[in-house]
Design a protein around this motif. Structure first.
Motif, mmCIF file in Angstrom:
data_model
loop_
_atom_site.group_PDB
_atom_site.id
_atom_site.type_symbol
_atom_site.label_atom_id
_atom_site.label_comp_id
_atom_site.label_asym_id
_atom_site.label_seq_id
_atom_site.Cartn_x
_atom_site.Cartn_y
_atom_site.Cartn_z
ATOM 1 N N SER A 76 0.853 -1.184 0.000
ATOM 2 C CA SER A 76 0.000 0.000 0.000
ATOM 3 C C SER A 76 0.883 1.225 0.000
ATOM 4 O O SER A 76 2.029 1.168 0.422
ATOM 5 C CB SER A 76 -0.912 0.024 1.228
ATOM 6 O OG SER A 76 -0.139 0.090 2.408
ATOM 7 N N GLN A 77 0.340 2.330 -0.489
ATOM 8 C CA GLN A 77 1.075 3.573 -0.459
ATOM 9 C C GLN A 77 0.731 4.325 0.817
ATOM 10 O O GLN A 77 -0.249 4.033 1.491
ATOM 11 C CB GLN A 77 0.741 4.433 -1.680
ATOM 12 C CG GLN A 77 1.051 3.748 -2.999
ATOM 13 C CD GLN A 77 -0.187 3.149 -3.635
ATOM 14 O OE1 GLN A 77 -1.116 2.753 -2.953
ATOM 15 N NE2 GLN A 77 -0.184 3.086 -4.951
ATOM 16 N N VAL A 78 1.546 5.297 1.119
ATOM 17 C CA VAL A 78 1.380 6.054 2.348
ATOM 18 C C VAL A 78 1.272 7.536 2.008
ATOM 19 O O VAL A 78 1.955 8.022 1.108
ATOM 20 C CB VAL A 78 2.581 5.827 3.295
ATOM 21 C CG1 VAL A 78 2.410 6.640 4.574
ATOM 22 C CG2 VAL A 78 2.711 4.353 3.636
ATOM 23 N N GLY A 79 0.421 8.252 2.717
ATOM 24 C CA GLY A 79 0.433 9.711 2.640
ATOM 25 C C GLY A 79 -0.023 10.271 1.305
ATOM 26 O O GLY A 79 -1.208 10.478 1.076
ATOM 27 N N THR A 80 0.898 10.546 0.402
ATOM 28 C CA THR A 80 0.597 11.317 -0.805
ATOM 29 C C THR A 80 0.288 10.451 -2.016
ATOM 30 O O THR A 80 0.185 10.959 -3.127
ATOM 31 C CB THR A 80 1.786 12.214 -1.160
ATOM 32 O OG1 THR A 80 2.909 11.386 -1.491
ATOM 33 C CG2 THR A 80 2.156 13.124 -0.014
ATOM 34 N N SER A 81 0.154 9.158 -1.844
ATOM 35 C CA SER A 81 0.029 8.272 -2.997
ATOM 36 C C SER A 81 -1.174 8.596 -3.874
ATOM 37 O O SER A 81 -1.132 8.425 -5.092
ATOM 38 C CB SER A 81 -0.046 6.815 -2.541
ATOM 39 O OG SER A 81 -1.160 6.620 -1.709
ATOM 40 N N SER A 82 -2.262 9.084 -3.253
ATOM 41 C CA SER A 82 -3.450 9.402 -4.041
ATOM 42 C C SER A 82 -3.209 10.577 -4.978
ATOM 43 O O SER A 82 -3.917 10.745 -5.964
ATOM 44 C CB SER A 82 -4.629 9.715 -3.115
ATOM 45 O OG SER A 82 -4.326 10.838 -2.293
ATOM 46 N N LYS A 83 -2.183 11.380 -4.673
ATOM 47 C CA LYS A 83 -1.855 12.532 -5.501
ATOM 48 C C LYS A 83 -0.655 12.267 -6.403
ATOM 49 O O LYS A 83 -0.163 13.171 -7.067
ATOM 50 C CB LYS A 83 -1.573 13.741 -4.612
ATOM 51 C CG LYS A 83 -2.730 14.137 -3.705
ATOM 52 C CD LYS A 83 -2.344 15.298 -2.805
ATOM 53 C CE LYS A 83 -3.469 15.655 -1.861
ATOM 54 N NZ LYS A 83 -3.094 16.766 -0.940
ATOM 55 N N THR A 137 12.243 13.083 -0.348
ATOM 56 C CA THR A 137 10.967 13.650 0.150
ATOM 57 C C THR A 137 9.748 13.217 -0.653
ATOM 58 O O THR A 137 8.620 13.444 -0.229
ATOM 59 C CB THR A 137 10.975 15.202 0.224
ATOM 60 O OG1 THR A 137 10.873 15.757 -1.082
ATOM 61 C CG2 THR A 137 12.221 15.723 0.933
ATOM 62 N N HIS A 138 9.938 12.557 -1.798
ATOM 63 C CA HIS A 138 8.822 12.061 -2.601
ATOM 64 C C HIS A 138 8.509 10.609 -2.227
ATOM 65 O O HIS A 138 9.417 9.819 -1.974
ATOM 66 C CB HIS A 138 9.146 12.110 -4.091
ATOM 67 C CG HIS A 138 9.279 13.495 -4.636
ATOM 68 N ND1 HIS A 138 8.242 14.176 -5.241
ATOM 69 C CD2 HIS A 138 10.335 14.343 -4.664
ATOM 70 C CE1 HIS A 138 8.643 15.369 -5.611
ATOM 71 N NE2 HIS A 138 9.910 15.505 -5.277
ATOM 72 N N GLU A 139 7.220 10.277 -2.215
ATOM 73 C CA GLU A 139 6.864 8.863 -2.146
ATOM 74 C C GLU A 139 6.995 8.312 -3.559
ATOM 75 O O GLU A 139 6.306 8.749 -4.480
ATOM 76 C CB GLU A 139 5.446 8.652 -1.638
ATOM 77 C CG GLU A 139 5.098 7.168 -1.555
ATOM 78 C CD GLU A 139 3.749 6.897 -0.919
ATOM 79 O OE1 GLU A 139 3.484 5.725 -0.599
ATOM 80 O OE2 GLU A 139 2.956 7.843 -0.739
ATOM 81 N N VAL A 140 7.912 7.369 -3.715
ATOM 82 C CA VAL A 140 8.138 6.747 -5.017
ATOM 83 C C VAL A 140 7.393 5.423 -5.009
ATOM 84 O O VAL A 140 7.729 4.514 -4.245
ATOM 85 C CB VAL A 140 9.633 6.537 -5.293
ATOM 86 C CG1 VAL A 140 9.845 6.002 -6.702
ATOM 87 C CG2 VAL A 140 10.404 7.845 -5.106
ATOM 88 N N GLY A 199 4.911 11.040 -5.532
ATOM 89 C CA GLY A 199 4.020 11.823 -4.695
ATOM 90 C C GLY A 199 4.834 12.762 -3.831
ATOM 91 O O GLY A 199 5.650 12.322 -3.014
ATOM 92 N N ALA A 200 4.643 14.069 -3.996
ATOM 93 C CA ALA A 200 5.482 15.057 -3.337
ATOM 94 C C ALA A 200 5.176 15.163 -1.846
ATOM 95 O O ALA A 200 4.049 14.921 -1.400
ATOM 96 C CB ALA A 200 5.295 16.423 -3.995
ATOM 97 N N GLY A 201 6.192 15.523 -1.078
ATOM 98 C CA GLY A 201 6.013 15.870 0.339
ATOM 99 C C GLY A 201 5.603 14.741 1.234
ATOM 100 O O GLY A 201 4.867 14.939 2.194
ATOM 101 N N ALA A 202 6.103 13.524 0.979
ATOM 102 C CA ALA A 202 5.689 12.364 1.782
ATOM 103 C C ALA A 202 6.503 12.213 3.050
ATOM 104 O O ALA A 202 6.066 11.565 4.002
ATOM 105 C CB ALA A 202 5.786 11.094 0.953
ATOM 106 N N CYS A 203 7.712 12.764 3.087
ATOM 107 C CA CYS A 203 8.534 12.756 4.298
ATOM 108 C C CYS A 203 9.457 13.965 4.250
ATOM 109 O O CYS A 203 9.655 14.563 3.195
ATOM 110 C CB CYS A 203 9.313 11.449 4.454
ATOM 111 S SG CYS A 203 10.503 11.097 3.121
#
Length: 482
Positions: free
Chosen positions: A308-315, A462-465, A477-481
């Motif tokens: 599953s993705q975390v945080g910003t994955s929907s964007k 800082t991106h969710e890859v 997904g930007a700004g994930a951490c």
């Protein structure tokens, strides 16, 4: 102390927008919208960077709590930073020149593998390996559980490798010094060796090119471009990623002869695409879906998530994930262009199609085709013309002497990919501190136009890859951490 003021362009845009709003009698809502839109446009052109934010600290800004308890979610830390479970010391954080040397060794190894050349044949014998130094095959670590009862193992994770391996007792050859106790197979009730004539052993030999003869048990051997190596038994045991995510008979390398630049980590977690990789072996539960976020600083943490993705994955913005039949383990992408300071660079599409591109968690500095890097460097230098230049630092050739500055304004850099995905590189992946006063552009050019381009981990920060391997796409997904 010298600092950079806002540009006259910004002031002109600000005054023009405010005047326009007042003259037209727009509502407060429209005024706020136009102001936010104008600010966003400016932000797409530049970052105002505090130089202190680029300097590593000795304090972890995120409490080091180990792996999180939620399903398939592990904490990621830089292996030499204060958040790491490995206490190798912060002195290595400042040995940036050695990091670049190790990084170049990794890049040369990748280029050789993809071009089917082997300049370091039998490198485990020819190249002396030194224990305890930083490894060019990865900078970030996670902690997993292995065996019954489970033992914690801190591993470098690497999307450019397939086989997961750890050091095991007894060390019949030699083992490098690691922080955790070396794994003892006889202490695990679920450990077993894999037979030599099994389908799993044949699968391993296909994945690694291992032609080493074996008797009743399957033997593995892996070599890296810097001369590091691991040799031992191909085995199976229980892998634990969280309290609810347990995988019996997980196949891995139990290394009894290991030497090289592995620091004090217990081994390596392979996240490539081959059937022996962790991604493939856990596919029934996770569906070949994983993501990670690499922190912008060695003193903070990120995550590695399976299933599953975390945080910003929907964007997240997605680009097709491609496969090269000659190199099926690597993750290939298509770069379509680069923008600097909000302006698209004039680079022919053939520049990117000639070289191909992979994304790699273990390479530090992004490598671009020579023509693409030349265009990027020229635009960056023009945008930074007000700052005093400095000499090149190792493979980084665009550097500045920022002694006396507390903040600087640097142009934004956006990498464009097929499918419309854009990677707006975080400021921490644009300018890197090389010495006390020297700061450099954190990109480099390949030697030849045909060398594969590599999207390195500094530009992924800082991106969710998101790796949706089964779905054939990769997202940013930007700004994930932080």
């Amino acid at each position: 102390m010298a600092t950079l003021n806002y540009s006259s362009t910004f002031l002109f845009l600000l005054l023009s927008t405010v005047l326009h709003v007042l003259l037209l009698g727009c509502s407060g809502k429209v005024e706020a919208y136009r102001f936010e839109e104008m600010t966003a446009n400016l932000q797409r052109r530049s970052h105002v960077v505090s130089l202190s934010s680029l300097i590593p600290t000795g304090v972890c800004s995120t409490p080091a709590q180990g792996a999180k308890t939620s399903s398939g979610l592990l904490q990621v830390a830089h292996k030499n930073g204060p958040c790491s479970p490995l206490k190798e010391g912060n002195a290595k954080l400042h040995d940036f020149r050695q990091l670049l040397i190790d990084d170049q060794a990794r890049v040369k190894s990748i280029h050789s593998k993809i071009s089917n050349k082997d300049p370091l044949e039998d490198s485990a014998v020819k190249v002396p390996a030194t224990s305890g130094q930083s490894l060019g095959t990865g900078n970030f670590v996670v902690t997993i559980g292995l065996g019954t009862p489970k033992k914690p193992c801190t591993l470098v994770f690497d999307t450019g490798s397939d086989l997961t391996w750890i050091q095991c007792q007894p060390c019949v050859g030699q083992c490098y010094s690691q922080q955790d106790p070396i794994f003892n197979p006889s202490a695990s009730s679920t450990y077993s060796n894999i037979s030599c004539n099994s389908a799993s052993c044949n699968q391993l030999q296909s994945a690694t090119g291992n032609s080493r003869p074996c008797g009743s048990t399957c033997i593995y051997q892996v070599q890296y471009g810097d001369g590091s190596y691991s040799v031992g038994y191909f085995a199976a045991d229980t892998l634990t990623l969280s309290s609810s995510d347990v995988f019996p008979k997980f196949k891995f390398g139990c290394g009894e002869n290991n030497q090289g630049l592995f620091g004090t980590a217990d081994g390596l977690l392979g996240l490539g695409r081959d059937p022996v990789s962790t991604v493939s072996q856990t596919s029934q539960k996770y569906g070949k879906l994983f993501s990670y976020c690499l922190p912008s600083s060695t003193s903070s943490t990120g995550f590695l998530a399976f299933g599953s993705q975390v945080g910003t994955s929907s964007k997240a913005q997605y680009t097709p994930l491609l496969t090269d039949s000659n190199n099926p383990s690597f993750y290939f992408l298509t770069i379509t262009g680069i923008s600097v300071g909000g302006k698209s660079l004039s680079i022919s599409q053939s520049v990117f199609t000639t070289s191909e591109t992979i994304i790699d968690s273990g390479t530090v500095i992004t490598r671009l085709p020579p023509a693409a890097y030349s265009a990027l460097r020229t635009a960056f230098r023009q945008a930074m013309s007000k700052y005093p230049t400095a000499s090149a630092y190792s493979l980084l050739d665009t550097c500045y002497n920022l002694n006396g500055y507390s903040t600087v304004s640097i142009p934004t850099i956006v990498l464009h990919f097929s499918g419309g995905a854009n990677l707006n590189v975080d400021q921490s992946g644009i300018l890197v501190q090389a010495s006390s006063t020297q700061y450099c552009l954190a990109f480099a050019g390949n030697s030849a136009a045909t060398d594969v381009a590599i999207l390195g981990n500094m530009q992924q920060q800082t991106h969710e890859v998101v790796y949706n391997v089964a779905g054939g796409k990769l997202g940013f997904g930007a700004g994930a951490c932080s």
